[in-house]
Design a protein around this motif. Structure first.
Motif, short mmCIF file in Angstrom:
data_model
loop_
_atom_site.label_atom_id
_atom_site.label_comp_id
_atom_site.label_asym_id
_atom_site.label_seq_id
_atom_site.Cartn_x
_atom_site.Cartn_y
_atom_site.Cartn_z
N ARG A 67 0.85 -1.18 0.00
CA ARG A 67 0.00 0.00 0.00
C ARG A 67 0.89 1.24 0.00
O ARG A 67 1.93 1.28 0.69
N TYR A 68 0.46 2.25 -0.74
CA TYR A 68 1.20 3.49 -0.88
C TYR A 68 0.21 4.63 -0.71
O TYR A 68 -0.71 4.78 -1.52
N VAL A 69 0.40 5.44 0.32
CA VAL A 69 -0.59 6.43 0.72
C VAL A 69 0.06 7.80 0.84
O VAL A 69 1.18 7.94 1.35
N ILE A 97 -7.24 1.79 6.30
CA ILE A 97 -6.27 0.93 5.61
C ILE A 97 -6.07 -0.33 6.44
O ILE A 97 -5.64 -0.27 7.60
N THR A 118 3.64 3.68 3.84
CA THR A 118 3.67 2.48 3.03
C THR A 118 4.09 1.29 3.90
O THR A 118 4.60 1.47 5.01
N ARG A 227 -5.01 9.80 0.19
CA ARG A 227 -5.36 9.11 -1.05
C ARG A 227 -4.31 8.05 -1.34
O ARG A 227 -3.16 8.15 -0.88
N GLU A 228 -4.70 7.03 -2.07
CA GLU A 228 -3.75 6.02 -2.52
C GLU A 228 -2.97 6.58 -3.71
O GLU A 228 -3.54 7.26 -4.57
#
Length: 248
Positions: A67-69, A97, A118, A227-228
């Motif tokens: 995941r990358y936020v 998340i 992340t 946001r992603e």
């Protein structure tokens, strides 16, 4: 083994062991087993929830979904997973998340702006490490109205406890009655560096807002919202840090 699922070499690569091409070499060399049977042919498809894959006798565990936020960190919260003093943390804003993610670097308690989070440990390490020189951009409010000497000093480098800072890009944004907003672009991230640079040069820092981290910006975000990252944004971060990941 199953006819639907993921190709064996891709599964091994996604687990972080090696590249897909190298995984194919391992398969051909007889180093890979599926359900205790050696597999040497290409095209084998597995179901990671059922099939057990081993390389050199060691079970291959799939990595969690990466995941990358991008979060707009508000002022007056700490950039930690937990605060013993009970103050709000940045994790309070990403509770939806499911995966366990971590902040990339930090922003001061009273600073605001863009923070990346992340569970991709290698990318996070490279983004933070000074040798990769990923730029970070800030809007900074300093007390008073500095002249040319201030801007030149920050551009040349300021002597702090750790040594001389790397040259920064500094531009005048606007002057207010009691202070001046400047835009600062840096490739370095020492502890409370911007505040200390302001103190040393005689213009204390009153506000800090990070507006960009590499190619990622605050555009479209409000304080406390996230946001992603898009696939293209993640690819660009990989490129900047010299990573080569398959499947993106």
């Amino acid at each position: 083994m199953t006819r639907s699922g993921v190709r064996l070499q891709k599964f091994i690569a996604q687990a972080g062991l090696t590249s897909r091409r190298k995984a194919e070499e391992w398969i051909r060399a007889g180093r890979v087993q599926v359900n205790d049977r050696v597999v040497t042919e290409m095209g084998v498809v597995i179901d990671p929830s059922v099939d057990v894959v081993k390389v050199d006798g060691h079970v291959v565990e799939p990595l969690p979904t990466r995941r990358y936020v991008a979060l707009y960190k508000p002022r007056f919260c700490v950039t930690t997973l937990y605060d013993p003093q009970g103050r709000p943390t940045v994790m309070d804003f990403v509770t939806s998340i499911r995966e366990r993610i971590y902040p990339v670097g930090r922003l001061d308690f009273d600073a605001e702006g863009l923070l990346l989070l992340t569970n991709d440990g290698e990318l996070a390490h490279r983004l933070i490490h000074p040798s990769y020189g990923v730029k970070k951009e800030y809007l900074v409010l300093v007390k008073g109205h500095p002249g040319k000497w201030f801007f030149q000093k920050w551009r040349d480098g300021v002597y702090l406890e750790e040594g001389k800072t790397s040259p920064a890009e500094v531009y005048l944004v606007k002057r207010e009655r009691l202070g001046t907003w400047v835009r600062v672009i840096m490739h370095q991230g020492w502890y409370r560096q911007i505040k200390r640079m302001g103190q040393v040069t005689g213009y204390p820092v009153l506000r800090i807002k990070r507006i960009a981290y590499g190619p990622i910006t605050l555009e479209g975000l409000k304080p406390g919202k996230f946001r992603e990252l898009s696939r293209q944004e993640v690819r660009e971060l990989y490129r900047l840090t010299g990573l080569n990941r398959e499947g993106l």
